[in-house]
Enzyme design. Structure first.
Site, PDB file in Angstrom:
ATOM      1  N   GLU A  81     -22.505   5.947 -14.838  1.00  0.00           N
ATOM      2  CA  GLU A  81     -21.385   6.528 -14.171  1.00  0.00           C
ATOM      3  C   GLU A  81     -20.175   5.600 -13.981  1.00  0.00           C
ATOM      4  O   GLU A  81     -19.084   6.233 -14.379  1.00  0.00           O
ATOM      5  CB  GLU A  81     -21.696   7.056 -13.033  1.00  0.00           C
ATOM      6  CG  GLU A  81     -22.808   8.148 -12.915  1.00  0.00           C
ATOM      7  CD  GLU A  81     -23.032   8.817 -11.453  1.00  0.00           C
ATOM      8  OE1 GLU A  81     -22.866   7.939 -10.554  1.00  0.00           O
ATOM      9  OE2 GLU A  81     -23.884   9.672 -11.482  1.00  0.00           O
TER      10      GLU A  81
ATOM     11  N   HIS B 184      -7.658  -5.685   0.001  1.00  0.00           N
ATOM     12  CA  HIS B 184      -6.377  -5.050   0.033  1.00  0.00           C
ATOM     13  C   HIS B 184      -5.773  -5.469   1.432  1.00  0.00           C
ATOM     14  O   HIS B 184      -6.249  -5.155   2.419  1.00  0.00           O
ATOM     15  CB  HIS B 184      -6.823  -3.577   0.076  1.00  0.00           C
ATOM     16  CG  HIS B 184      -5.639  -2.615   0.191  1.00  0.00           C
ATOM     17  ND1 HIS B 184      -4.497  -2.464  -0.889  1.00  0.00           N
ATOM     18  CD2 HIS B 184      -5.171  -1.721   1.058  1.00  0.00           C
ATOM     19  CE1 HIS B 184      -3.772  -1.333  -0.673  1.00  0.00           C
ATOM     20  NE2 HIS B 184      -3.964  -1.174   0.605  1.00  0.00           N
TER      21      HIS B 184
ATOM     22  N   SER C 157       0.889  -1.201   0.054  1.00  0.00           N
ATOM     23  CA  SER C 157       0.030   0.022  -0.084  1.00  0.00           C
ATOM     24  C   SER C 157       0.959   1.281   0.050  1.00  0.00           C
ATOM     25  O   SER C 157       1.742   1.145  -0.954  1.00  0.00           O
ATOM     26  CB  SER C 157      -0.931   0.055   1.284  1.00  0.00           C
ATOM     27  OG  SER C 157      -2.086   0.874   1.026  1.00  0.00           O
TER      28      SER C 157
END
Length: 535
Positions: A368, A445, A225
């Site tokens: 979107e 993550h 990260s």
């Protein structure tokens, strides 16, 4: 070999002194077991457990407090006598976040006095110098700790590696610009104090790691990260050249946007405020105005908790936090530009992401979500990101955002560096620990961390299954082999093919565990090709 001889000399001198003074047998035994390492600052006494020696809380720089707040790291003070190195130092100043993937243990309260590192090595010292791995933690540059139990380096040490972890300044202590700072030191390093700390830690390794049996000419940096972003920053920084010899970026991006065009002193693209402008705004919010020495003195006199404020992973996009910036010395351009230019440090490189990695998007509808691809690619995007037509809006949005931020940038760096002749090994981590499968249907993550460090018990305790343990052993083995030789492969492991643009092959840590982990052509090629077009 100088450090080894000096360490032995110091041990002998201390043993002699203890003997002359009637010292206890336990102290003599401790020294006899080679628990003392002599570094530039003085002798250290570590502790041994289960075949591993550890030395914790070692200062690698002076405390960045008072007049040293927002200055490059300075040399630590030397000490006399043997310094105990059995406990972690303070975490760097931050507002702890309970949802952190690697929370800090009790007893490492945040403080500005935090520039310390930790070393693990095998208990048995051999004449052969050992490869070194240097860990850089994540946490969005606002949270993080080298003391997190998940980051314990024992399993690396048991495999013949010297593992180093360290703290670096976070939040506004680690990234801060202000006109008064620039006036104080116009030609000096400014703004990216966190990266200055990282470079200082790597320089400490070059000077001292031989005292722990490590090889200063075989250093691998790795991080996840924000730590992975840091690896890519160090890969592309001229000031880090020669300080490491291999690099691993876990979920660290690699394209432009990690340093989002922020400049130290100038307005960036699309009117992005400079770090100095952000700093002035923050100072004003605390009643500090002006751009002279008295304003800087007032800023340095602020209590540390006022500098932190409410900043942590919950609001990392606070407009009064500049984060990483282009400063002209450490960060000279966005990483993607430097990778493309061929000016990055050319060292063997491992890179990858998880299969449900991090990404950010404000899209709330399918229209979107697909809008960035344009009408011409709408159908292709639908087929790539929602092939069965059954995914929810949030699932599609998450896939696109994750691919844009982490997954495609990893492939981009793999393509770019491999084309320049650099050995590259790409992975995708898709395995989910058994205890997490009821909550997640993919690897989130940072979920690879306890597998890479083989510290599953610290994360999942008694819920660890044999399949979990096998996957952790495999991951740790790959990382260790890469650190030793620049190639993750070894006897008894599935072959990890080096990245090649034509085959677009990566190693997938299979959802079915180590027995199904293989090098395979990237199944997400169509997805990532669409993302690539956006860049």
């Amino acid at each position: 070999m100088q450090h080894k001889y000096l360490s032995l000399l110091v041990s002998t001198m201390i043993v002699g002194a203890l003997t002359a003074c009637g010292g206890g047998g336990s102290a003599l035994d401790s020294l006899a077991m080679n628990k003392v390492a002599l570094i530039n600052s003085g002798p250290l006494q570590g502790s041994a457990e289960a075949g591993v020696m550890s030395f914790k809380g070692i200062p690698y720089a002076a405390p960045p407090v008072g007049a040293l707040r927002w200055r490059p790291p300075q040399e630590p003070a030397a000490w006399t006598g043997v310094r105990a190195a059995g406990s972690y130092g303070h975490d760097c100043m931050q507002k702890p976040y309970k949802g952190d993937a690697a929370p800090s243990p009790v007893g490492t309260e945040p403080s500005e006095d935090c520039l310390v590192l930790n070393v693990w090595r095998p208990d048995e010292v051999t004449p052969k110098k050992l490869p070194v791995m240097v860990w850089i933690y994540g946490g969005g540059f606002v949270n993080g700790s080298s003391a997190a139990p998940v980051y314990d380096g024992s399993k690396f040490a048991k495999q013949g590696v010297v593992l180093v972890s360290f703290n670096y300044r976070l939040g506004r202590f680690g990234f801060f610009g202000h006109p008064a700072l620039t006036k104080e030191n116009p030609a000096g390093q400014l703004g990216n104090y966190a990266f200055m700390d990282q470079i200082a830690a790597l320089r400490w390794v070059q000077r001292n790691i031989e005292a722990f049996g490590g090889d200063a000419n075989n250093v691998t940096i790795f991080g996840e990260s924000a730590g992975g972003w840091s690896v890519n920053t160090l890969m592309t920084s001229p000031l880090a050249k020669g300080l490491f010899h291999k690099a691993i970026a876990e979920s660290g991006g690699g394209r432009n946007g990690i340093v989002p065009g922020r400049r130290l002193s100038e307005t960036g693209p699309n009117g992005l405020p400079s770090a100095e402008q952000v700093g002035v705004t923050f100072a004003s919010s605390l009643g500090v105005t002006g751009e002279d020495a008295s304003a800087l003195a007032a800023l340095r006199a602020l209590p540390a908790d006022k500098i932190v404020g409410s900043l942590n992973l919950l609001n990392v996009f606070d407009p009064t936090f500049a984060s990483a910036m282009i400063d002209g010395q450490i960060v000279v351009d966005e990483p993607g530009n430097i990778f493309r230019s061929g000016q990055a440090n050319k060292v063997p490189y491992m890179v990858g992401a998880t299969n449900m990695d991090l990404g950010f998007s404000s899209a709330k509808t399918m229209d979107e979500a697909y809008a960035p691809f344009g009408p011409a690619n709408r159908q292709a995007a639908e087929a790539a990101f929602n092939p069965l037509g059954t995914s929810t809006v949030s699932e599609v949005v998450a896939r696109i955002a994750s691919d844009m931020m982490m997954v495609e940038p990893a492939r981009f760096v793999s393509q770019t560096l491999s084309a320049q002749g650099v050995p590259v090994y790409e992975y995708r981590f898709s395995y989910v620990a058994a205890a997490a499968r009821s909550q997640f249907n993919g690897a989130m993550h940072a979920s690879e961390l306890p597998f890479v460090f083989d510290t599953l018990n610290a994360r999942y305790g008694a819920s660890v299954t044999p399949q979990d343990a096998q996957t952790a052993k495999l991951a740790n083995d790959y990382w260790v082999s890469f650190a030793k030789t620049g190639n993750p492969n070894g006897i008894g492991r599935p072959e990890w093919q080096a990245y090649d643009t034509k085959s677009d092959t990566l190693l997938e840590f299979s959802p079915d565990g180590a027995e199904k982990t293989r090098s395979v052509p990237d199944a997400w090629k169509a997805r990532l090709d669409l993302i690539q077009k956006l860049y």
